[in-house]
Design a protein around this motif. Structure first.
Motif, PDB file in Angstrom:
ATOM      1  N   THR A  10       2.769  15.340 -18.869  1.00 15.88           N
ATOM      2  CA  THR A  10       2.699  14.145 -18.039  1.00 15.88           C
ATOM      3  C   THR A  10       2.493  14.480 -16.570  1.00 15.88           C
ATOM      4  O   THR A  10       3.187  15.342 -16.015  1.00 15.88           O
ATOM      5  CB  THR A  10       3.992  13.312 -18.199  1.00 15.88           C
ATOM      6  N   ILE A  11       1.552  13.791 -15.966  1.00 19.32           N
ATOM      7  CA  ILE A  11       1.355  13.839 -14.513  1.00 19.32           C
ATOM      8  C   ILE A  11       1.924  12.539 -13.967  1.00 19.32           C
ATOM      9  O   ILE A  11       1.602  11.458 -14.472  1.00 19.32           O
ATOM     10  CB  ILE A  11      -0.137  13.982 -14.169  1.00 19.32           C
ATOM     11  N   THR A  12       2.770  12.633 -12.951  1.00 16.85           N
ATOM     12  CA  THR A  12       3.431  11.457 -12.393  1.00 16.85           C
ATOM     13  C   THR A  12       3.093  11.321 -10.916  1.00 16.85           C
ATOM     14  O   THR A  12       3.146  12.296 -10.161  1.00 16.85           O
ATOM     15  CB  THR A  12       4.961  11.557 -12.568  1.00 16.85           C
ATOM     16  N   ILE A  13       2.759  10.097 -10.528  1.00 15.87           N
ATOM     17  CA  ILE A  13       2.525   9.757  -9.124  1.00 15.87           C
ATOM     18  C   ILE A  13       3.480   8.617  -8.787  1.00 15.87           C
ATOM     19  O   ILE A  13       3.558   7.639  -9.532  1.00 15.87           O
ATOM     20  CB  ILE A  13       1.071   9.307  -8.896  1.00 15.87           C
ATOM     21  N   GLN A  14       4.193   8.763  -7.679  1.00 16.23           N
ATOM     22  CA  GLN A  14       5.103   7.700  -7.244  1.00 16.23           C
ATOM     23  C   GLN A  14       4.704   7.231  -5.858  1.00 16.23           C
ATOM     24  O   GLN A  14       4.333   8.038  -5.006  1.00 16.23           O
ATOM     25  CB  GLN A  14       6.548   8.191  -7.260  1.00 16.23           C
ATOM     26  N   ARG A  15       4.792   5.936  -5.668  1.00 12.79           N
ATOM     27  CA  ARG A  15       4.464   5.317  -4.379  1.00 12.79           C
ATOM     28  C   ARG A  15       5.425   4.157  -4.147  1.00 12.79           C
ATOM     29  O   ARG A  15       5.931   3.566  -5.087  1.00 12.79           O
ATOM     30  CB  ARG A  15       3.062   4.713  -4.407  1.00 12.79           C
ATOM     31  N   THR A  16       5.567   3.786  -2.904  1.00 10.22           N
ATOM     32  CA  THR A  16       6.196   2.518  -2.559  1.00 10.22           C
ATOM     33  C   THR A  16       5.157   1.723  -1.793  1.00 10.22           C
ATOM     34  O   THR A  16       4.663   2.180  -0.756  1.00 10.22           O
ATOM     35  CB  THR A  16       7.471   2.713  -1.722  1.00 10.22           C
ATOM     36  N   PHE A  17       4.783   0.586  -2.349  1.00 14.79           N
ATOM     37  CA  PHE A  17       3.809  -0.288  -1.696  1.00 14.79           C
ATOM     38  C   PHE A  17       4.553  -1.268  -0.807  1.00 14.79           C
ATOM     39  O   PHE A  17       5.571  -1.826  -1.211  1.00 14.79           O
ATOM     40  CB  PHE A  17       2.972  -1.048  -2.726  1.00 14.79           C
ATOM     41  N   ASP A  18       4.036  -1.483   0.379  1.00 11.50           N
ATOM     42  CA  ASP A  18       4.643  -2.408   1.329  1.00 11.50           C
ATOM     43  C   ASP A  18       4.155  -3.823   1.013  1.00 11.50           C
ATOM     44  O   ASP A  18       3.500  -4.467   1.831  1.00 11.50           O
ATOM     45  CB  ASP A  18       4.271  -1.990   2.755  1.00 11.50           C
ATOM     46  N   ALA A  19       4.475  -4.253  -0.201  1.00  5.64           N
ATOM     47  CA  ALA A  19       4.056  -5.568  -0.701  1.00  5.64           C
ATOM     48  C   ALA A  19       5.053  -6.007  -1.769  1.00  5.64           C
ATOM     49  O   ALA A  19       5.601  -5.162  -2.489  1.00  5.64           O
ATOM     50  CB  ALA A  19       2.652  -5.489  -1.296  1.00  5.64           C
ATOM     51  N   PRO A  20       5.269  -7.305  -1.883  1.00  2.41           N
ATOM     52  CA  PRO A  20       6.206  -7.789  -2.895  1.00  2.41           C
ATOM     53  C   PRO A  20       5.689  -7.538  -4.311  1.00  2.41           C
ATOM     54  O   PRO A  20       4.475  -7.469  -4.556  1.00  2.41           O
ATOM     55  CB  PRO A  20       6.322  -9.285  -2.608  1.00  2.41           C
ATOM     56  N   LEU A 148      -3.596  -4.533  -0.818  1.00  2.00           N
ATOM     57  CA  LEU A 148      -2.335  -5.271  -0.706  1.00  2.00           C
ATOM     58  C   LEU A 148      -2.029  -5.614   0.755  1.00  2.00           C
ATOM     59  O   LEU A 148      -1.660  -6.755   1.063  1.00  2.00           O
ATOM     60  CB  LEU A 148      -1.193  -4.433  -1.298  1.00  2.00           C
ATOM     61  N   LYS A 149      -2.217  -4.666   1.661  1.00  2.00           N
ATOM     62  CA  LYS A 149      -1.962  -4.925   3.080  1.00  2.00           C
ATOM     63  C   LYS A 149      -2.908  -6.006   3.604  1.00  2.00           C
ATOM     64  O   LYS A 149      -2.491  -6.871   4.372  1.00  2.00           O
ATOM     65  CB  LYS A 149      -2.125  -3.636   3.888  1.00  2.00           C
ATOM     66  N   ASN A 150      -4.167  -5.942   3.176  1.00  2.00           N
ATOM     67  CA  ASN A 150      -5.145  -6.938   3.591  1.00  2.00           C
ATOM     68  C   ASN A 150      -4.749  -8.332   3.092  1.00  2.00           C
ATOM     69  O   ASN A 150      -4.852  -9.317   3.837  1.00  2.00           O
ATOM     70  CB  ASN A 150      -6.536  -6.556   3.063  1.00  2.00           C
ATOM     71  N   GLN A 151      -4.284  -8.421   1.855  1.00  2.00           N
ATOM     72  CA  GLN A 151      -3.881  -9.704   1.308  1.00  2.00           C
ATOM     73  C   GLN A 151      -2.648 -10.257   2.028  1.00  2.00           C
ATOM     74  O   GLN A 151      -2.554 -11.454   2.274  1.00  2.00           O
ATOM     75  CB  GLN A 151      -3.641  -9.613  -0.203  1.00  2.00           C
ATOM     76  N   ILE A 152      -1.723  -9.386   2.377  1.00  2.00           N
ATOM     77  CA  ILE A 152      -0.524  -9.825   3.101  1.00  2.00           C
ATOM     78  C   ILE A 152      -0.916 -10.332   4.494  1.00  2.00           C
ATOM     79  O   ILE A 152      -0.443 -11.364   4.962  1.00  2.00           O
ATOM     80  CB  ILE A 152       0.508  -8.696   3.197  1.00  2.00           C
ATOM     81  N   ASN A 153      -1.822  -9.600   5.145  1.00  2.00           N
ATOM     82  CA  ASN A 153      -2.233  -9.976   6.502  1.00  2.00           C
ATOM     83  C   ASN A 153      -3.064 -11.262   6.530  1.00  2.00           C
ATOM     84  O   ASN A 153      -3.155 -11.909   7.570  1.00  2.00           O
ATOM     85  CB  ASN A 153      -3.014  -8.844   7.157  1.00  2.00           C
TER      86      ASN A 153
END
Length: 155
Positions: A10-20, A148-153
């Motif tokens: 398994t290859i795992t990538i983790q992120r936190t998106f600044d979006a709900p 996501l940032k564009n949609q929030i803005n």
């Protein structure tokens, strides 16, 4: 899929998106949003099929600069709204016969995201790492983050 040696395959990538969470989920599950981020920068994704149900098929085509087509396709195995999406996947011509797992968790007004690519064998996983799978998915998730940032803005 064979569960033995799961960590080694398994290859795992983790992120936190600044979006709900609801917005991140929408970006992952609606074809019009997928077309805007599911490819490396500079490549346009054409959503050919997107049946977002368990057992449903999906197929996306990306024309590459050399004129060839990169085809991403699969079948949804598990969908738990706002929590996870599990799918069989092929990314032709580079990767075939993998399982992709996307996990979503609300973290205040952000979303913690974990993405696993489970390969049939450890050797195949190592080959994919050498081919740059982390950079490939990293650039795709950078595009998702920008969307996501564009949609929030713009709300």
């Amino acid at each position: 899929m064979n569960k033995s040696n799961l960590d080694n395959r398994t290859i795992t990538i983790q992120r936190t998106f600044d979006a709900p969470l609801a917005l991140v989920w929408k970006a992952w599950t609606q074809a019009e949003h997928i077309a805007q981020w599911w490819s490396p920068k500079g490549i346009i994704t054409k959503v050919v099929e997107h049946n977002f149900t368990v057992g449903g098929k999906w197929k996306y085509i990306m024309p590459m600069p050399n004129g060839q087509e990169f085809i991403a396709e699969g079948e949804y195995l598990e969908i738990e709204e706002h929590k996870r999406i599990v799918s069989l996947a092929n990314f032709k011509p580079m990767t075939e016969g993998v399982e992709i797992q996307a996990f979503f968790k609300a973290n205040g007004d952000k979303t913690d995201f974990t993405f696993n690519v489970v390969h049939p064998t450890e050797a195949y996983k190592i080959q994919q790492e050498k081919m740059g799978i982390m950079n490939g998915w990293g650039s795709v998730f950078d595009r998702l983050d920008a969307l996501l940032k564009n949609q929030i803005n713009n709300t």
